[in-house]
Design a protein around this motif. Sequence first.
Motif, PDB file in Angstrom:
ATOM      1  N   GLY A  91       0.693  -1.246  -0.008  1.00 48.29           N
ATOM      2  CA  GLY A  91       0.066   0.067   0.075  1.00 48.29           C
ATOM      3  C   GLY A  91       1.006   1.217   0.016  1.00 48.29           C
ATOM      4  N   GLU A  92       0.252   2.511   0.037  1.00 49.52           N
ATOM      5  CA  GLU A  92       1.145   3.702   0.108  1.00 49.52           C
ATOM      6  C   GLU A  92       1.413   4.009   1.558  1.00 49.52           C
ATOM      7  OE1 GLU A  92       2.279   5.595  -2.446  1.00 49.52           O
ATOM      8  OE2 GLU A  92       1.538   3.744  -3.724  1.00 49.52           O
ATOM      9  N   TYR A  93       2.436   4.163   1.887  1.00 45.40           N
ATOM     10  CA  TYR A  93       2.979   4.416   3.310  1.00 45.40           C
ATOM     11  C   TYR A  93       2.364   5.761   3.541  1.00 45.40           C
ATOM     12  CZ  TYR A  93       5.560   0.347   4.082  1.00 45.40           C
ATOM     13  OH  TYR A  93       5.850  -0.952   4.223  1.00 45.40           O
ATOM     14  N   SER A  94       2.350   6.561   2.538  1.00 47.72           N
ATOM     15  CA  SER A  94       1.783   7.994   2.701  1.00 47.72           C
ATOM     16  C   SER A  94       0.352   7.911   3.392  1.00 47.72           C
ATOM     17  CB  SER A  94       1.768   8.848   1.447  1.00 47.72           C
ATOM     18  OG  SER A  94       3.100   8.895   0.700  1.00 47.72           O
TER      19      SER A  94
ATOM     20  N   ASN B  86      -0.742   5.541   5.282  1.00 45.28           N
ATOM     21  CA  ASN B  86      -0.628   4.574   6.187  1.00 45.28           C
ATOM     22  C   ASN B  86      -0.669   5.391   7.634  1.00 45.28           C
ATOM     23  OD1 ASN B  86       1.088   3.289   8.269  1.00 45.28           O
ATOM     24  ND2 ASN B  86       1.292   1.807   6.713  1.00 45.28           N
ATOM     25  N   GLU B  87      -1.592   4.744   8.258  1.00 47.55           N
ATOM     26  CA  GLU B  87      -2.133   5.416   9.620  1.00 47.55           C
ATOM     27  C   GLU B  87      -0.717   5.554  10.533  1.00 47.55           C
ATOM     28  OE1 GLU B  87      -5.164   4.320  13.273  1.00 47.55           O
ATOM     29  OE2 GLU B  87      -5.348   3.260  11.348  1.00 47.55           O
ATOM     30  N   PHE B  88       0.105   4.406  10.469  1.00 45.78           N
ATOM     31  CA  PHE B  88       1.425   4.651  11.453  1.00 45.78           C
ATOM     32  C   PHE B  88       2.378   5.828  10.576  1.00 45.78           C
ATOM     33  CE2 PHE B  88       5.761   3.144  12.337  1.00 45.78           C
ATOM     34  CZ  PHE B  88       5.774   3.108  13.606  1.00 45.78           C
ATOM     35  N   THR B  89       2.304   6.109   9.639  1.00 48.26           N
ATOM     36  CA  THR B  89       3.202   7.240   8.732  1.00 48.26           C
ATOM     37  C   THR B  89       2.709   8.456   9.732  1.00 48.26           C
ATOM     38  OG1 THR B  89       3.456   6.042   6.843  1.00 48.26           O
ATOM     39  CG2 THR B  89       3.584   8.469   7.009  1.00 48.26           C
TER      40      THR B  89
ATOM     41  N   GLU C 110       4.927  11.021  11.863  1.00 48.83           N
ATOM     42  CA  GLU C 110       4.693  12.409  11.513  1.00 48.83           C
ATOM     43  C   GLU C 110       4.633  13.379  12.683  1.00 48.83           C
ATOM     44  OE1 GLU C 110       3.897  12.126   6.704  1.00 48.83           O
ATOM     45  OE2 GLU C 110       2.202  12.340   8.154  1.00 48.83           O
TER      46      GLU C 110
END
Lengths: 477, 71
Positions: B55-58, B60-63, B67
């Motif tokens: 998936g797209e890390y951007s 991603n909830e963890f990203t 951040e």
Amino acid sequence: MKINWIYANQDAAKAKRQLSLASGDYPDAYFLVTWLDNISKVDAQKYGKEGVFLPLNDLIQQYAPNIQKAIKDIPYLENSVTAPDGNIYGLPLVSECYHCSVYGKMWINTDWLGKLKLNMPATTEEYKQVLEAFKNNDPNGNGQKDEIPLSGESTLVGDNPIQFLMSAFIPNNGKDYINVDSGKLSLAPMQPEWKEGLKYIASLFKEGLIDPGTFTQNPDAFKQLGTPQGVAKLGSAAASHSAIFVDLNSDKSKDYDVVPPLKGPQGAQFTSTNYGNANNFAFAITNKATGKKAEALIKLADYLYSEEGTLLSTKGKEGVHWKKGGADDIDLTGQPAKYVMIPQDPQVKPEDKVHYGWGERGPLLMTREFRDSFGTAVDPWTPDGYERRLYNATRKYDGFEPKEQFISEAAWVDPADAEEVSLLRININKYIEENMVQFATGSKDINTEWDTYINGFKTLQTDRYLAIYQKAYDVGK
Amino acid sequence: MKKSSRISLAVLLSVLVFIAGCVPAKSKPDNVSGNDADGGPVTVNIFTPKFPNDGEYSENEFTKLVEKNSI
């Protein structure tokens, strides 16, 4: 902070990273999956000296309490991350996988030991007697002499029986074959103890106790030997873990337990481990990241070095993928478990899974304490208790590590020597491994061809090879 | 002398106009507390390998958690 991910496909990741560095078109930071691609210590020094990788020392001091604590608490970490010039140019994925660290295990069919009323062998001589009994006394009870006393496979170091058997004669890491004694490096396969070990292994082969396929077959063929239809065929097997040669869901799986390190005729009894070092780096900040960018990036790494950061990144979300341990949850050490994984629906397609963490990506601190703190099924002989089985097996190898070890991948080799030593290593390892199999299988005679074999090392510049690594070992101490 | 002064002044003005064109119209404050020069969050470019099902890390909830927590 906002992260702009720059992706590379798995199969092109290494090439793309290298190209970015070579072209000067590189990002603010690299965040790597180390089994796929990593920053070697040679590259860390090279790009650090060129100013491409930022020295992290001051950033860590100012903004990274978790990293500071890890460097203080983990005995090997400071030397592992500090380059000979005193700078830290990268951070590793610390993964203290206890059972993986002992990669040269030997397994034995305990059901057969019981049927033949044999004890677990403790010496090389006893082990040979057990293999002879497996071969001749029909332990699988089918009336046929179809038992394979000992096998392995040729692709992984630990799956080659020589790795384990030679350790009853001389420390044998099976990788660079370099030993250390009082700070001085030597090549194990040039020593008289290696010759004695080869004689022993050749005697097993000559008696038909080692499966000839051991030195040529792949893991699939090995697993078929360990998981046949009908009665068991395999007596003993070299493997870092038993699922390599026997299906965990098979009833046969529970019949295999480890043979503790054997004592050789001269009393040698060793096991090699790669525990306690960081071979490479998963994270580096480049000089494109100045000021607040560098500060943000080191804080990101610092968060991932916290227990919460490592937990959420590698295991996922609380209540979805894992939960806190309850009263009945026991961790690998036998203590109440801190965390328990929540079983996921195996029917869910990969693309439909909830993606939360980042997996084992970038800098993480998976200490042994952290890894061991997860609840595991109490019965080690069930598939769900496999981690506990491996943990218990590995404990039998504790205490047999050589006092000093050299791990070439973890060494701070001078970048000026890197290409040379890499080439020498390829040629020397090829020579060692070809001769090892030839002597073991009898295609070369140890008594008449040993001296010629030893002379062959001179043309491979073994002295120069050891001198380069000796320098790296000395600066890394 | 007078003509020479006019030329020098013209040259000086041209240089000043050129410099002014190169400098951003509005002076921005030094960044503080994780903000960039615009006062917004710092954006960092991070290289990482990606797997087919990542998936797209951007997104991603963890990203988003990292951040938020990192600075």
